[in-house]
Design an enzyme around this catalytic site. Sequence first.
Site, PDB file in Angstrom:
ATOM      1  N   TYR A 261     -13.709  28.474  49.811  1.00  0.00           N
ATOM      2  CA  TYR A 261     -13.920  27.062  50.154  1.00  0.00           C
ATOM      3  C   TYR A 261     -15.417  26.808  50.250  1.00  0.00           C
ATOM      4  CZ  TYR A 261      -8.976  27.257  51.554  1.00  0.00           C
ATOM      5  OH  TYR A 261      -7.610  27.440  51.594  1.00  0.00           O
TER       6      TYR A 261
ATOM      7  N   SER B 256      -0.056  22.511  53.214  1.00  0.00           N
ATOM      8  CA  SER B 256       0.307  21.186  52.686  1.00  0.00           C
ATOM      9  C   SER B 256       1.705  20.754  53.143  1.00  0.00           C
ATOM     10  CB  SER B 256       0.240  21.178  51.152  1.00  0.00           C
ATOM     11  OG  SER B 256      -1.045  21.478  50.704  1.00  0.00           O
ATOM     12  N   PRO B 257       2.010  20.888  54.441  1.00  0.00           N
ATOM     13  CA  PRO B 257       3.349  20.530  54.915  1.00  0.00           C
ATOM     14  C   PRO B 257       3.654  19.037  54.767  1.00  0.00           C
ATOM     15  CG  PRO B 257       1.901  20.913  56.780  1.00  0.00           C
ATOM     16  CD  PRO B 257       1.157  21.350  55.557  1.00  0.00           C
ATOM     17  N   LEU B 258       2.618  18.220  54.652  1.00  0.00           N
ATOM     18  CA  LEU B 258       2.817  16.788  54.436  1.00  0.00           C
ATOM     19  C   LEU B 258       2.599  16.427  52.960  1.00  0.00           C
ATOM     20  CD1 LEU B 258       1.003  15.350  57.585  1.00  0.00           C
ATOM     21  CD2 LEU B 258       3.428  15.928  57.293  1.00  0.00           C
ATOM     22  N   GLY B 259       2.513  17.463  52.118  1.00  0.00           N
ATOM     23  CA  GLY B 259       2.321  17.225  50.700  1.00  0.00           C
ATOM     24  C   GLY B 259       0.871  16.969  50.341  1.00  0.00           C
TER      25      GLY B 259
ATOM     26  N   HIS C 265      -5.651  35.974  49.449  1.00  0.00           N
ATOM     27  CA  HIS C 265      -5.490  34.568  49.060  1.00  0.00           C
ATOM     28  C   HIS C 265      -4.509  34.408  47.902  1.00  0.00           C
ATOM     29  CE1 HIS C 265      -7.953  30.571  49.254  1.00  0.00           C
ATOM     30  NE2 HIS C 265      -6.672  30.347  49.161  1.00  0.00           N
TER      31      HIS C 265
END
Length: 222
Positions: free
Chosen positions: A68, A219-222, A140
Site C-alpha cells: 500500500y 470489502s464486507p460492504l463491497g 498477501h
Amino acid sequence: MKRMVAGITENHTMKTRQLGTALTVSAIGLGCMGMSFAYGGQAEADAIRTLHRAVDLGITLFDTAEVYGPFTNEELVGKALKELRSKVVIATKFGFRIAPEGQDRDRIIGVDSRPEHVRAVAEASLRRLGVEAIDLFYQHRVDPAVPIEDTVGAMAELVREGKIKALGLSEAGATTIRRAHAVHPIAAVQTEYSLWSRDVEADVLPVCRELGIGFVPYSPLG
C-alpha cells in the site's frame, strides 16, 4: 465506552473476536489501504484523525501492507498509532515483488514468497511501523512457485524470534490453508466476502471453523 459529542452521550460497546489463540480484536477492523493507496488517498492529518477516532470508538484491529503506497501506508499507520500501541493490533502483509521507484510504472511486478523475501519484508515492515513485533503477518497472495510449507516455515521462524506474534493468509484456498496450518498455527484468513462475493462459504469458511482460524472479510460492504 461513553463520550459526549455536542451535548449528546454516545454509547459504544465494541464486541470482540478471537483470531486463532493469540489475538483478541474488535469485531470491526479498519482497513487503512485507502488512506495512502488507491481511491485517491487522504491527507496525512485527516488520516491520523481517522485512525485516532477509530481507537476512540473501540476499534483495535488495523490492517495495512507493504504494497500500500508502496510502503507509505505502513509509515502512516506506525506514526499515527505509536502512542496508542498498547491498545491496538496491527496487521500487515507481504508477498509481492515491488520494483524500485522509477523503474516500473506499476511497481507491483509479481509475487514473491521465498523464505529470504519473507524475512526481508518483515524486517522492513518492523522499521516502517516502528514496532518491536508485528501482531499479525499475512501472506498477501499465495506464490505458486514456492511451497506454502516453505513460506510458513520462514514465518514461523520469525515468530520464534519474537518479531511476529501470529500468522495469516490472504486469498488462500482450503487445501493451502490446511497445509499451512500443519506447519504452524494460522490465526487468520483474510478474503473478500460480502453479499455478492460469497465463494468462501463453500470450503474456506468450513475449514476455518474446523481448525479454529479467525476469518477476516475484506470489502464486507463491497
